[in-house]
Design an enzyme around this catalytic site. Sequence first.
Site, PDB file in Angstrom:
ATOM      1  N   THR A 152       0.805  -1.208   0.000  1.00 32.55           N
ATOM      2  CA  THR A 152       0.000   0.000   0.000  1.00 32.55           C
ATOM      3  C   THR A 152       0.841   1.263   0.000  1.00 32.55           C
ATOM      4  O   THR A 152       1.961   1.272   0.532  1.00 32.55           O
ATOM      5  CB  THR A 152      -0.915   0.027   1.240  1.00 32.55           C
ATOM      6  OG1 THR A 152      -1.570   1.296   1.337  1.00 32.55           O
ATOM      7  CG2 THR A 152      -0.117  -0.178   2.520  1.00 32.55           C
ATOM      8  N   TYR A 160      -2.095   0.426   9.953  1.00 32.77           N
ATOM      9  CA  TYR A 160      -2.274  -0.271   8.675  1.00 32.77           C
ATOM     10  C   TYR A 160      -1.015  -0.150   7.826  1.00 32.77           C
ATOM     11  O   TYR A 160      -0.469  -1.149   7.345  1.00 32.77           O
ATOM     12  CB  TYR A 160      -3.476   0.301   7.930  1.00 32.77           C
ATOM     13  CG  TYR A 160      -3.569  -0.162   6.496  1.00 32.77           C
ATOM     14  CD1 TYR A 160      -3.717  -1.514   6.190  1.00 32.77           C
ATOM     15  CD2 TYR A 160      -3.488   0.747   5.439  1.00 32.77           C
ATOM     16  CE1 TYR A 160      -3.792  -1.941   4.873  1.00 32.77           C
ATOM     17  CE2 TYR A 160      -3.569   0.322   4.127  1.00 32.77           C
ATOM     18  CZ  TYR A 160      -3.711  -1.013   3.850  1.00 32.77           C
ATOM     19  OH  TYR A 160      -3.775  -1.440   2.544  1.00 32.77           O
TER      20      TYR A 160
END
Length: 348
Positions: free
Chosen positions: A117, A141
């Site tokens: 990501t 995250y």
Amino acid sequence: MTVLVTGGAGYIGSHMVWALLDAGERVVVLDRLTTGFEWAVAPQAKLIVGDVGDPNLVEAVIEQYEIEAVFHFAGSVVVPESVSDPLGYYHNNTSNTRTLIEAAVRQGVRHLIFSSTAAVYGATGSEPVSEDAPLRPETPYGMSKLMSEMMLRDAAAAHGFTYTCLRYFNVSGADPLGRTGQSTQGATHLLKVACEAALGKRASISVFGTDYPTRDGTCIRDFMHVTDLVDAHLLALARLRSGGVSLTVNCGYGRGFSVLELIDSVRRISGMDFKVELCEPRSGDMPSVIADPTRAHEELGWKPVHDNLDKIVADALSWEAALARRDLRETLKRSRERDSIAGRLSAS
């Protein structure tokens, strides 16, 4: 030889499965079906319901099906949720990835392609960010994914397999052939939420933050069609199979649209208006996140073909309408089953 797709019943994973099958690959899917759906898995693929964090299961699957390469999509992806549940994210994203890597090493898997990501970069500014930018994730995250990247790097150096990390920016849209799409219930993806509002599945859509230093005050993101993304994964596998070294690449178009611009596109293409609520910014959101995709072009030979916001929106709307029809069919089916049971009970 066979390819294993973890999380292959989810949004991006289910698209990957279709793309692999279209390319003539044999595919096994490992998914615990927490957020994915059995029906989303292409019927030609072998679905095994189980947890990627179960080392015995993962090793058995790799051995039984002679897995040559692994596409690892399984994990948790909601940024605000990671702030409130960091340990859950470090378990599901980082610890389970370690388990998968160890099982792959024990069974001699040659290649691993990892779903990472842009959140590994943290605050990036308004300019496109390259893979050489500082890695300063600002949420659990992002950190959970960066730690997984580091494990891949170190394990590959020690054990001789090769990998590709693909850092996603904002994945959107749905399969143009209508075979799969974003189906997660309660999904927080902006386009998914906007499409649901346009089709009357939600009363409104919330816009978090309107005073960012951007052209209209809302966040800007590099929205990328999911089909272009899975094409990059196919190219990454081909490159590794041909002897390419391990690599980390951005997946994005190199230009962005604001939250309000995407909402305007949904309204225009759907022909429907819906309520937009302006809210305070969320923790972890950044003003602008745009990819520099140069490395993907040069190293993978990647050439996106769906780089158009209206195309992305149109495919997402088509899928959302298909989901509505599917939900209606399931509701009617359950109603008929209840009526049948009630009729049998009454007769007895």
